[in-house]
Design a protein around this motif. Structure first.
Motif, PDB file in Angstrom:
ATOM      1  N   ASP A 220       0.814  -1.212   0.000  1.00  0.00           N
ATOM      2  CA  ASP A 220       0.000   0.000   0.000  1.00  0.00           C
ATOM      3  C   ASP A 220       0.848   1.263   0.000  1.00  0.00           C
ATOM      4  OD1 ASP A 220      -2.647  -0.491  -0.276  1.00  0.00           O
ATOM      5  OD2 ASP A 220      -3.180  -0.300   1.830  1.00  0.00           O
ATOM      6  N   CYS A 221       2.065   1.162   0.524  1.00  0.00           N
ATOM      7  CA  CYS A 221       2.927   2.332   0.698  1.00  0.00           C
ATOM      8  C   CYS A 221       3.906   2.519  -0.454  1.00  0.00           C
ATOM      9  CB  CYS A 221       3.722   2.212   2.006  1.00  0.00           C
ATOM     10  SG  CYS A 221       2.689   1.945   3.473  1.00  0.00           S
ATOM     11  N   CYS A 222       4.130   1.480  -1.243  1.00  0.00           N
ATOM     12  CA  CYS A 222       5.146   1.508  -2.299  1.00  0.00           C
ATOM     13  C   CYS A 222       4.527   1.987  -3.612  1.00  0.00           C
ATOM     14  CB  CYS A 222       5.756   0.113  -2.476  1.00  0.00           C
ATOM     15  SG  CYS A 222       7.129   0.062  -3.648  1.00  0.00           S
ATOM     16  N   GLN A 223       4.779   3.245  -3.959  1.00  0.00           N
ATOM     17  CA  GLN A 223       4.150   3.836  -5.138  1.00  0.00           C
ATOM     18  C   GLN A 223       4.597   3.146  -6.416  1.00  0.00           C
ATOM     19  OE1 GLN A 223       1.625   6.081  -5.120  1.00  0.00           O
ATOM     20  NE2 GLN A 223       1.559   5.516  -7.280  1.00  0.00           N
TER      21      GLN A 223
ATOM     22  N   TYR B  21      14.522   0.529   0.616  1.00  0.00           N
ATOM     23  CA  TYR B  21      13.075   0.611   0.403  1.00  0.00           C
ATOM     24  C   TYR B  21      12.678   1.887  -0.323  1.00  0.00           C
ATOM     25  CZ  TYR B  21       8.089   1.034   1.345  1.00  0.00           C
ATOM     26  OH  TYR B  21       6.743   1.195   1.197  1.00  0.00           O
ATOM     27  N   ASN B  22      13.243   3.015   0.097  1.00  0.00           N
ATOM     28  CA  ASN B  22      12.854   4.282  -0.515  1.00  0.00           C
ATOM     29  C   ASN B  22      13.247   4.341  -1.988  1.00  0.00           C
ATOM     30  OD1 ASN B  22      11.721   5.335   1.851  1.00  0.00           O
ATOM     31  ND2 ASN B  22      13.702   6.048   2.583  1.00  0.00           N
ATOM     32  N   SER B  23      14.438   3.832  -2.317  1.00  0.00           N
ATOM     33  CA  SER B  23      14.851   3.848  -3.719  1.00  0.00           C
ATOM     34  C   SER B  23      14.019   2.875  -4.548  1.00  0.00           C
ATOM     35  CB  SER B  23      16.335   3.510  -3.846  1.00  0.00           C
ATOM     36  OG  SER B  23      16.591   2.191  -3.390  1.00  0.00           O
ATOM     37  N   ILE B  24      13.610   1.764  -3.943  1.00  0.00           N
ATOM     38  CA  ILE B  24      12.773   0.788  -4.648  1.00  0.00           C
ATOM     39  C   ILE B  24      11.389   1.365  -4.919  1.00  0.00           C
ATOM     40  CG2 ILE B  24      11.562  -1.423  -4.408  1.00  0.00           C
ATOM     41  CD1 ILE B  24      14.008  -2.345  -2.737  1.00  0.00           C
ATOM     42  N   CYS B  25      10.847   2.056  -3.950  1.00  0.00           N
ATOM     43  CA  CYS B  25       9.434   2.447  -4.010  1.00  0.00           C
ATOM     44  C   CYS B  25       9.183   3.879  -4.468  1.00  0.00           C
ATOM     45  CB  CYS B  25       8.787   2.242  -2.641  1.00  0.00           C
ATOM     46  SG  CYS B  25       8.644   0.496  -2.196  1.00  0.00           S
ATOM     47  N   ASP B  26      10.178   4.754  -4.323  1.00  0.00           N
ATOM     48  CA  ASP B  26       9.939   6.167  -4.633  1.00  0.00           C
ATOM     49  C   ASP B  26      10.696   6.664  -5.850  1.00  0.00           C
ATOM     50  OD1 ASP B  26       8.329   6.260  -2.411  1.00  0.00           O
ATOM     51  OD2 ASP B  26       9.950   6.893  -1.083  1.00  0.00           O
TER      52      ASP B  26
ATOM     53  N   LYS C 165       2.659  -0.045  -6.950  1.00  0.00           N
ATOM     54  CA  LYS C 165       1.285   0.201  -7.386  1.00  0.00           C
ATOM     55  C   LYS C 165       1.244   0.584  -8.868  1.00  0.00           C
ATOM     56  CE  LYS C 165       0.221   2.957  -3.812  1.00  0.00           C
ATOM     57  NZ  LYS C 165      -0.617   3.771  -2.882  1.00  0.00           N
ATOM     58  N   THR C 166       2.231   1.344  -9.300  1.00  0.00           N
ATOM     59  CA  THR C 166       2.308   1.716 -10.715  1.00  0.00           C
ATOM     60  C   THR C 166       2.569   0.498 -11.589  1.00  0.00           C
ATOM     61  OG1 THR C 166       3.136   3.909 -10.129  1.00  0.00           O
ATOM     62  CG2 THR C 166       3.527   3.165 -12.390  1.00  0.00           C
TER      63      THR C 166
END
Length: 497
Positions: A215-218, A458-463, A221-222
């Motif tokens: 739910d938090c990983c943009q 995590y941040n580099s993976i998801c953002d 979701k894309t």
């Protein structure tokens, strides 16, 4: 000559009869409740053993000092969207009967249940809640865990010793409560069952990067949104073939969507209501296995090894597991007093949590596939029936499916004093990263299984911005692999498990 031909004919007839008998026996022994992908009940599969794997016995001198649990919620009611789909199926079946072939003979082909069928959930406006069968799954699971690891649960309860977490979704938190009632049954003074109160902690679903990272990983979701229509395309050839078979079998003008909805009804009836002779009875065992495979393929691509983002976004959870074990080792070596340190970290979430976490540990992979994964090469997809496959939703993430990571202290071992044993659905499972053993030195576990993922963040993976175009070619790549060609329509939206 006549005698020779007669003998050949008799042998041929005997062979045919023998094959027919074997087929009939196979059909009779087939249990559809084992083939419902992620809608499978826990009790239907938890006792199925992998006869190809011999677990490593835990040496007598080794004692468990900490346990991590990541569990999916128990059996739940269909969601609001799915309830609507079943209501629409009831309307559709009535229309099909009205427009079907005329005459008594044609009506005899149609199963009796189809006439005047109504959804068991008709009139319900909400769904997705944990049902009583799911409560039983988690309650009994809690009882078994306490009996299996008495050393970890022999002290008075304290929320810092036995930490319980769930996502904010009610079916997950209700599963945590049911599990805790079993785990601590007879340990308190509440009611005739001598229950006790216990704490369940939840993060906001908007920021829960450990249990609801999907739910938090943009970026996830894309990617998922871009891949869903193409994954549906891959399922269409199977659905179209089975739809044609249903039309011929029952004389009704079924569509692909009808077949999909009847398959969903089959899963709900068999899993939640223990009814296997209505919707499920419309399919042959071979068709059920193919439909199961399409669900498993979708899970592989959208939640599992089909894309690295699917599981790398679970790194915060993996880091939390490792941190808890490192702290347990420190507490052990400092000889801290009983009741002053954590012994269990118990988490309750979703298939979207359990599947990526299983992938991070390399479960349900051959060693050769793990090596491909570490080289960042694409993995082969689950083979189509009748070929055998390791990746099955009914085993990877059934209702109440779980991974248990037990940390052992082994003071007499010379190579390592701390070992990790991984259980999946309460059964030992091989770790490809640890030479296919289920009993792995903690340092090896960190080096071979955890460390390869730690180069990611995590941040580099998801953002971080990603190249979606690479993933948009998925259908073309898979269609080439399967030899499929089809057009897209009636794409189903996302559903959370």
């Amino acid at each position: 000559m006549r005698q020779r031909i007669g003998r050949k004919s008799i042998c041929f007839i005997i062979t045919i009869l023998f094959c027919c008998t074997l087929h009939a026996i196979a059909e009779e022994s087939f249990d559809v409740r084992h083939h419902l992908s992620t809608v499978t009940r826990y009790d239907a599969v938890k006792d199925i053993l992998d006869n190809t794997f011999s677990p490593t016995p835990v040496p007598d001198e080794c004692t468990p000092i900490h346990i991590n649990l990541v569990a999916r919620h128990g059996t739940r009611a269909p969601t609001k969207k799915r309830i609507k789909e079943l209501d629409n199926l009831a309307i559709r079946l009535k229309l099909l009967l009205q427009n079907g072939e005329s005459g008594k003979k044609s009506l005899e082909k149609i199963p009796a249940w189809v006439h005047d069928w109504q959804s068991p959930w008709v009139g319900k406006v909400k769904g997705g809640e944990l049902i009583s069968e799911g409560e039983d799954e988690l309650y009994n699971f809690g009882v078994r865990i306490r009996e299996r690891f008495p050393e970890l649960f022999n002290e008075d309860y304290h929320p810092d010793v036995h930490v319980m977490k769930s996502s904010q979704i009610p079916r997950a938190s209700a599963s945590a409560v049911a599990f805790g009632m079993g785990l601590f049954s007879g340990k308190g003074k509440l009611g005739p069952g001598n229950h006790r109160a216990f704490a369940v902690i939840s993060e906001s679903r908007a920021s829960d990067v450990q249990l609801r990272f999907h739910d938090c990983c943009q970026n996830y979701k894309t990617l998922r949104k871009s891949k869903q229509p193409e994954v549906q395309k891959l399922k269409y050839p199977i659905l179209d073939d089975i739809t044609a078979a249903l039309r011929n079998r029952y004389g009704l003008n079924f569509t692909r969507q009808d077949t999909s909805s009847i398959w969903f009804l089959c899963k709900e009836e068999a899993s939640l209501l223990n009814i296997t002779n209505q919707a499920c009875g419309m399919f042959t065992s071979s068709e059920v296995k193919l439909l199961e495979w399409t669900d498993d393929l979708e899970m592989f691509i959208l939640k599992g090894y089909g894309n690295a983002t699917n599981y790398r976004m679970g790194l915060p959870l993996l880091n939390d597991v490792i941190q808890s074990m490192e702290q347990a080792i420190k507490d052990k070596e400092e000889a801290r007093a009983p009741g002053s340190y954590e012994k269990a970290r118990l988490r309750f979430a979703h298939a979207e949590t359990l599947v990526p976490f299983s992938c991070l540990m390399g479960l349900f992979l051959k060693r050769s596939d793990l090596e491909k994964l570490l080289r960042e090469e694409s993995l082969p997809f689950p083979p189509k029936p009748p070929q055998k496959r390791i990746w099955k939703g009914s085993m990877v993430a059934p209702f109440a499916g779980n991974n248990i990571i037990v940390l052992f202290s082994c003071p007499k071992k010379t190579s390592s004093q701390y070992f990790v044993k991984v259980l999946h659905n309460e059964k030992p499972i091989p770790l490809p990263g640890c030479d296919n053993s289920d009993f792995c030195p903690f340092e090896v576990f960190k080096e071979k299984i955890v460390a390869p993922h730690l180069k990611y963040d995590y941040n580099s993976i998801c953002d971080k911005e990603i190249e979606v175009g690479e993933n948009l070619s998925l259908a073309g790549k898979l269609a080439k692999w399967f030899g499929w060609h089809s057009s897209a329509s009636n794409v189903s939206p996302k559903e959370e498990f």
